[in-house]
Design a protein around this motif. Structure first.
Motif, PDB file in Angstrom:
ATOM      1  N   ARG A 189      10.945   3.710  -0.842  1.00  0.00           N
ATOM      2  CA  ARG A 189      12.004   3.570  -1.851  1.00  0.00           C
ATOM      3  C   ARG A 189      11.571   2.637  -2.973  1.00  0.00           C
ATOM      4  N   VAL A 190      10.906   1.548  -2.608  1.00  0.00           N
ATOM      5  CA  VAL A 190      10.429   0.615  -3.626  1.00  0.00           C
ATOM      6  C   VAL A 190       9.442   1.299  -4.567  1.00  0.00           C
ATOM      7  N   GLY A 191       8.643   2.235  -4.026  1.00  0.00           N
ATOM      8  CA  GLY A 191       7.690   2.975  -4.845  1.00  0.00           C
ATOM      9  C   GLY A 191       8.308   4.102  -5.654  1.00  0.00           C
ATOM     10  N   GLY A 192       9.609   4.319  -5.516  1.00  0.00           N
ATOM     11  CA  GLY A 192      10.290   5.353  -6.291  1.00  0.00           C
ATOM     12  C   GLY A 192      10.524   6.642  -5.544  1.00  0.00           C
ATOM     13  N   GLY A 193      10.143   6.694  -4.266  1.00  0.00           N
ATOM     14  CA  GLY A 193      10.354   7.881  -3.462  1.00  0.00           C
ATOM     15  C   GLY A 193      11.734   7.896  -2.819  1.00  0.00           C
ATOM     16  N   VAL A 194      11.977   8.952  -2.059  1.00  0.00           N
ATOM     17  CA  VAL A 194      13.264   9.176  -1.395  1.00  0.00           C
ATOM     18  C   VAL A 194      12.999   9.350   0.096  1.00  0.00           C
ATOM     19  N   ASN A 195      13.864   8.769   0.906  1.00  0.00           N
ATOM     20  CA  ASN A 195      13.698   8.892   2.348  1.00  0.00           C
ATOM     21  C   ASN A 195      14.177  10.231   2.867  1.00  0.00           C
ATOM     22  N   HIS A 196      13.363  10.846   3.705  1.00  0.00           N
ATOM     23  CA  HIS A 196      13.762  11.985   4.522  1.00  0.00           C
ATOM     24  C   HIS A 196      14.629  11.426   5.643  1.00  0.00           C
ATOM     25  N   ARG A 197      14.896  12.185   6.680  1.00  0.00           N
ATOM     26  CA  ARG A 197      15.649  11.648   7.809  1.00  0.00           C
ATOM     27  C   ARG A 197      14.910  10.449   8.408  1.00  0.00           C
ATOM     28  N   ILE A 198      15.674   9.510   8.947  1.00  0.00           N
ATOM     29  CA  ILE A 198      15.087   8.302   9.519  1.00  0.00           C
ATOM     30  C   ILE A 198      14.466   8.600  10.880  1.00  0.00           C
ATOM     31  N   GLY A 199      15.146   9.410  11.682  1.00  0.00           N
ATOM     32  CA  GLY A 199      14.650   9.745  13.014  1.00  0.00           C
ATOM     33  C   GLY A 199      15.195  11.084  13.467  1.00  0.00           C
ATOM     34  N   LEU A 200      15.279  11.247  14.760  1.00  0.00           N
ATOM     35  CA  LEU A 200      15.753  12.502  15.332  1.00  0.00           C
ATOM     36  C   LEU A 200      17.268  12.535  15.514  1.00  0.00           C
ATOM     37  N   PHE A 201      17.963  11.534  14.983  1.00  0.00           N
ATOM     38  CA  PHE A 201      19.386  11.350  15.247  1.00  0.00           C
ATOM     39  C   PHE A 201      20.271  11.556  14.033  1.00  0.00           C
TER      40      PHE A 201
ATOM     41  N   GLY B  32       0.820  -1.211   0.000  1.00  0.00           N
ATOM     42  CA  GLY B  32       0.000   0.000   0.000  1.00  0.00           C
ATOM     43  C   GLY B  32       0.849   1.255   0.000  1.00  0.00           C
ATOM     44  N   THR B  33       1.886   1.271   0.831  1.00  0.00           N
ATOM     45  CA  THR B  33       2.793   2.425   0.867  1.00  0.00           C
ATOM     46  C   THR B  33       3.530   2.589  -0.455  1.00  0.00           C
ATOM     47  N   ALA B  34       4.032   1.491  -1.006  1.00  0.00           N
ATOM     48  CA  ALA B  34       4.761   1.565  -2.280  1.00  0.00           C
ATOM     49  C   ALA B  34       3.849   1.998  -3.420  1.00  0.00           C
ATOM     50  N   THR B  35       2.619   1.507  -3.419  1.00  0.00           N
ATOM     51  CA  THR B  35       1.675   1.852  -4.486  1.00  0.00           C
ATOM     52  C   THR B  35       1.307   3.328  -4.443  1.00  0.00           C
ATOM     53  N   THR B  36       1.045   3.844  -3.246  1.00  0.00           N
ATOM     54  CA  THR B  36       0.733   5.261  -3.095  1.00  0.00           C
ATOM     55  C   THR B  36       1.922   6.126  -3.504  1.00  0.00           C
ATOM     56  N   THR B  37       3.110   5.737  -3.052  1.00  0.00           N
ATOM     57  CA  THR B  37       4.310   6.494  -3.407  1.00  0.00           C
ATOM     58  C   THR B  37       4.500   6.538  -4.919  1.00  0.00           C
ATOM     59  N   ALA B  38       4.314   5.407  -5.573  1.00  0.00           N
ATOM     60  CA  ALA B  38       4.488   5.352  -7.032  1.00  0.00           C
ATOM     61  C   ALA B  38       3.530   6.291  -7.747  1.00  0.00           C
ATOM     62  N   ALA B  39       2.313   6.421  -7.214  1.00  0.00           N
ATOM     63  CA  ALA B  39       1.338   7.324  -7.835  1.00  0.00           C
ATOM     64  C   ALA B  39       1.808   8.775  -7.734  1.00  0.00           C
ATOM     65  N   TYR B  40       2.368   9.152  -6.588  1.00  0.00           N
ATOM     66  CA  TYR B  40       2.886  10.516  -6.426  1.00  0.00           C
ATOM     67  C   TYR B  40       4.119  10.739  -7.303  1.00  0.00           C
ATOM     68  N   VAL B  41       4.987   9.736  -7.375  1.00  0.00           N
ATOM     69  CA  VAL B  41       6.176   9.862  -8.226  1.00  0.00           C
ATOM     70  C   VAL B  41       5.769  10.023  -9.685  1.00  0.00           C
ATOM     71  N   ASP B  42       4.786   9.250 -10.123  1.00  0.00           N
ATOM     72  CA  ASP B  42       4.291   9.369 -11.502  1.00  0.00           C
ATOM     73  C   ASP B  42       3.748  10.769 -11.776  1.00  0.00           C
ATOM     74  N   ALA B  43       3.090  11.343 -10.773  1.00  0.00           N
ATOM     75  CA  ALA B  43       2.436  12.638 -10.966  1.00  0.00           C
ATOM     76  C   ALA B  43       3.416  13.782 -11.163  1.00  0.00           C
ATOM     77  N   VAL B  44       4.649  13.648 -10.656  1.00  0.00           N
ATOM     78  CA  VAL B  44       5.632  14.730 -10.818  1.00  0.00           C
ATOM     79  C   VAL B  44       6.691  14.388 -11.856  1.00  0.00           C
ATOM     80  N   ARG B  45       6.525  13.284 -12.529  1.00  0.00           N
ATOM     81  CA  ARG B  45       7.547  12.846 -13.491  1.00  0.00           C
ATOM     82  C   ARG B  45       7.812  13.932 -14.534  1.00  0.00           C
ATOM     83  N   GLY B  46       9.096  14.186 -14.780  1.00  0.00           N
ATOM     84  CA  GLY B  46       9.484  15.190 -15.757  1.00  0.00           C
ATOM     85  C   GLY B  46       9.733  16.563 -15.180  1.00  0.00           C
ATOM     86  N   THR B  47       9.377  16.770 -13.908  1.00  0.00           N
ATOM     87  CA  THR B  47       9.579  18.094 -13.300  1.00  0.00           C
ATOM     88  C   THR B  47      10.919  18.226 -12.595  1.00  0.00           C
ATOM     89  N   GLY B  48      11.520  17.108 -12.228  1.00  0.00           N
ATOM     90  CA  GLY B  48      12.758  17.142 -11.454  1.00  0.00           C
ATOM     91  C   GLY B  48      12.536  17.107  -9.961  1.00  0.00           C
TER      92      GLY B  48
END
Length: 289
Positions: A151-163, A113-129
């Motif tokens: 990451r599997v959905g094509g997104g990028v991780n922000h910071r993992i935690g507060l450290f 579910g997380t990967a599928t949602t992420t992929a939809a957002y990545v697709d929506a901005v494709r070509g913009t950088g």
């Protein structure tokens, strides 16, 4: 640098699975105990279009209860599959297959579910950088798993935690006395860590550009102010361009226009917070012809 799809360490997956099985099985699966403990087969069916994610957790659940189980995957991690796809075939002991069913599906449904949602957002901005980033708004105890799914959905991780990064937000700035004071304290105390600065006005943006940091988060800017921020950030005082991140007020209706304004990153809490599990089922027996 690890590959984009590299899962968390094996010990993290094992710990996730141990917790899931412990809460589900308790003192034992009383219903499965009614079954003959015979060799059996099963198939894993995807009942909607999806991006597949979570195979390591699915496998670990089944192998924890039957080390000899055979799992033949017909799809790879990260594959986009259509409704009705048989994802995998399993051969093992009937009791173990049904006892591991729910925990294994919970992981696979949630992470897909997380990967599928992420992929939809990545697709929506494709070509913009623009890159799609996640946040720390994750299911407690499953942060590494969900960030892997991003990451599997094509997104990028922000910071993992507060450290692993310093991120100065409104409350930190207020406590420090000013944005400049907060940035200088961060540089002095944690010079080795990335520094992300949230700004709420154009004046604060200019202050952050003057002091320097690794990324600037423009939070809840309207469209006109956002475009002005992009224009200003394109000509920083130090000639070192600092990437701009947008957060807040982002949905599928606003996403493309935000990306086309020229920002570098768009962080979306809903990737991991508003999780809608993918519809999957595990059925004993051979798949339908």
């Amino acid at each position: 640098m690890t590959a984009p799809f590299a899962p968390p360490p094996a010990e993290v997956i094992a710990a996730d699975v141990a917790r899931a099985l412990a809460e589900d099985l308790g003192s034992g699966d009383v219903t499965a105990s009614l079954l003959p403990d015979a060799a059996d087969s099963a198939y894993l069916l995807c009942k909607e279009d999806a991006v597949v994610c979570g195979r390591p957790w699915f496998d670990a659940c089944h192998r924890a209860l039957d080390p000899d189980v055979r799992i033949d995957w017909r799809v790879a991690e990260g594959d986009r599959v259509a409704k009705g796809t048989v994802l995998a075939l399993l051969q093992g002991r009937s009791r173990a297959l049904v006892s591991a069913e729910r925990a294994s599906l919970n992981f696979l449904q949630t992470l897909s579910g997380t990967a599928t949602t992420t992929a939809a957002y990545v697709d929506a901005v494709r070509g913009t950088g623009a890159k799609i980033l996640d946040t720390r708004k994750t299911i407690p105890g499953l942060r590494q798993a969900q960030k892997y799914a991003v990451r599997v959905g094509g997104g990028v991780n922000h910071r993992i935690g507060l450290f692993d990064a310093v991120m100065l937000k409104e409350n930190h700035v207020r406590a420090a006395g000013s944005l400049t004071a907060a940035i200088r304290a961060a540089r002095q105390m944690h010079p080795q860590l990335p520094l992300i600065v949230e700004v709420e006005t154009i004046a604060q943006l200019e202050e952050a550009l003057h002091e320097g940091c690794d990324r600037i988060l423009i939070d809840d800017f309207d469209a006109a102010t956002r475009r002005e921020a992009v224009r200003i950030a394109a000509n920083p005082p130090s000639n070192r361009r600092i990437p701009l991140e947008v957060s807040g007020g982002v949905d599928m209706q606003t996403l493309r226009s935000i990306a086309e304004d020229g920002v570098d990153c768009i962080s979306i809490g809903g990737l991991t917070k508003h999780v809608r599990a993918i519809d999957l089922s595990l059925k004993l027996g051979p798949p339908p012809a």
